[in-house]
Scaffold this active site. Structure first.
Site, PDB file in Angstrom:
ATOM      1  N   SER A 109     -20.262  13.861  12.485  1.00  0.00           N
ATOM      2  CA  SER A 109     -19.344  14.305  13.546  1.00  0.00           C
ATOM      3  C   SER A 109     -19.975  15.249  14.575  1.00  0.00           C
ATOM      4  O   SER A 109     -19.332  15.599  15.559  1.00  0.00           O
ATOM      5  CB  SER A 109     -18.106  14.968  12.936  1.00  0.00           C
ATOM      6  N   LYS A 122     -20.345  22.696  16.596  1.00  0.00           N
ATOM      7  CA  LYS A 122     -19.743  21.449  16.116  1.00  0.00           C
ATOM      8  C   LYS A 122     -20.399  21.067  14.801  1.00  0.00           C
ATOM      9  O   LYS A 122     -21.631  21.057  14.688  1.00  0.00           O
ATOM     10  CB  LYS A 122     -19.933  20.312  17.131  1.00  0.00           C
TER      11      LYS A 122
END
Length: 302
Positions: free
Chosen positions: A67, A236
């Site tokens: 991701s 992230k």
């Protein structure tokens, strides 16, 4: 003669500072290398400081992003908005068929399977803050798929960041996850470019930075040793599947750190084929983050 002596003293002082900086970089690199060599996993780390010092271990090797790819995708979404003269506040159609089951999706859990409209900024928030897989694939659908995102990376000079699989692809065949790959060094460079240049070019990029500052995943990774320091981190995470050998295919975190004294650095940490549980692997990233934060503080000390 006095002027000559003064110039020599200045030159020697500059040389000493440069040698001290280089020595500090090598020490930090060795410390990271020693730590990583003790871990039963393949690990890559890259750090770029605000004085352009670069520290890396396995920085030029490929790692699956999982991701983490939602960060490059967000940059591609902003690029799409700029080129098409639309705003992140504009709404797009979200269809019930977009909200797939058997994948991580707080968006689906909240709205269930229903047609609706949603703003691009809200979809980005789901994708970046909560790592929502359905939101990610909706954004791919809107902006031209993985090819468009990959093209944006190449246009930015990030030739070692490759986007070729959607979340749906990866959930149908977990080994397709290896198609979305990056080197730690190129990811650290992208973080630098984004945070030092792109966010000043348009409000879309600034909005993405604000969303990443409120990332709700991976607080036990890069952020763990930084939060007590009151550092700002825009980051992230990425979390992979467990393969047939019982190893986690990827636990990752990449981010841009702004320390309370104003100094900053980008950092990318990828852990692949980990022999440990998810919590233990996240702790490895937290310990690497601690080593880096301490080393950077020493590097930047007057």
């Amino acid at each position: 003669m006095r002027l000559y002596i003064l110039l020599q003293v200045i030159l020697l002082s500059i040389s000493a500072i440069g040698n001290a900086s280089e020595s500090g970089k090598l020490h930090l690199e060795r410390e990271l290398s020693d730590y990583i060599s003790s871990i039963d996993a393949r690990i890559g780390v890259a750090v770029i400081t605000d004085s352009n010092d670069t520290i890396s271990v396995n920085g030029n090797r490929d790692f699956p992003m999982f991701s983490v790819c939602k960060f490059p995708q967000a940059i591609a979404v902003a690029d799409y908005c700029r080129r098409n003269k639309i705003n992140l506040s504009d709404s797009i159609n979200v269809y019930a068929s977009d909200l797939k089951e058997d994948t991580w999706s707080p968006l689906r859990d909240k709205y269930e399977a229903a047609d609706m409209q949603m703003t691009l900024i809200d979809l980005l928030a789901y994708s970046l803050q909560q790592s929502d897989n359905n939101a990610c694939d909706i954004l791919f659908r809107i902006t031209g798929g993985t090819v468009a995102t990959d093209s944006v990376m190449k246009a930015l000079g990030c030739n070692d960041i490759t986007i070729a699989a959607t979340e749906d692809d990866m959930h149908r065949d977990m080994y397709l996850s290896y198609l979305n790959r990056a080197t730690p060094l190129d990811m650290a460079r992208l973080l630098e470019l984004f945070n030092k240049t792109l966010i000043h070019e348009s409000p879309e990029y600034k909005s993405i930075a604000d969303i990443m500052e409120s990332c709700a995943t991976g607080t036990d990774r890069l952020a763990k040793p930084l939060l007590p320091l009151k550092a700002i981190i825009r980051h992230k995470t990425g979390t992979g599947f467990t393969n047939t050998q019982g190893r986690i295919m990827g636990i990752n975190d990449v981010g841009y750190v702004i320390m309370p004294d104003g100094h900053s650095y980008s950092i990318a940490v990828f852990v692949t084929d980990s022999a440990y549980e998810s919590t233990e692997t996240s702790q490895i990233i937290a310990e690497i983050s601690q080593i880096v934060a301490t080393g950077i503080t020493e590097l930047q000390a007057p």
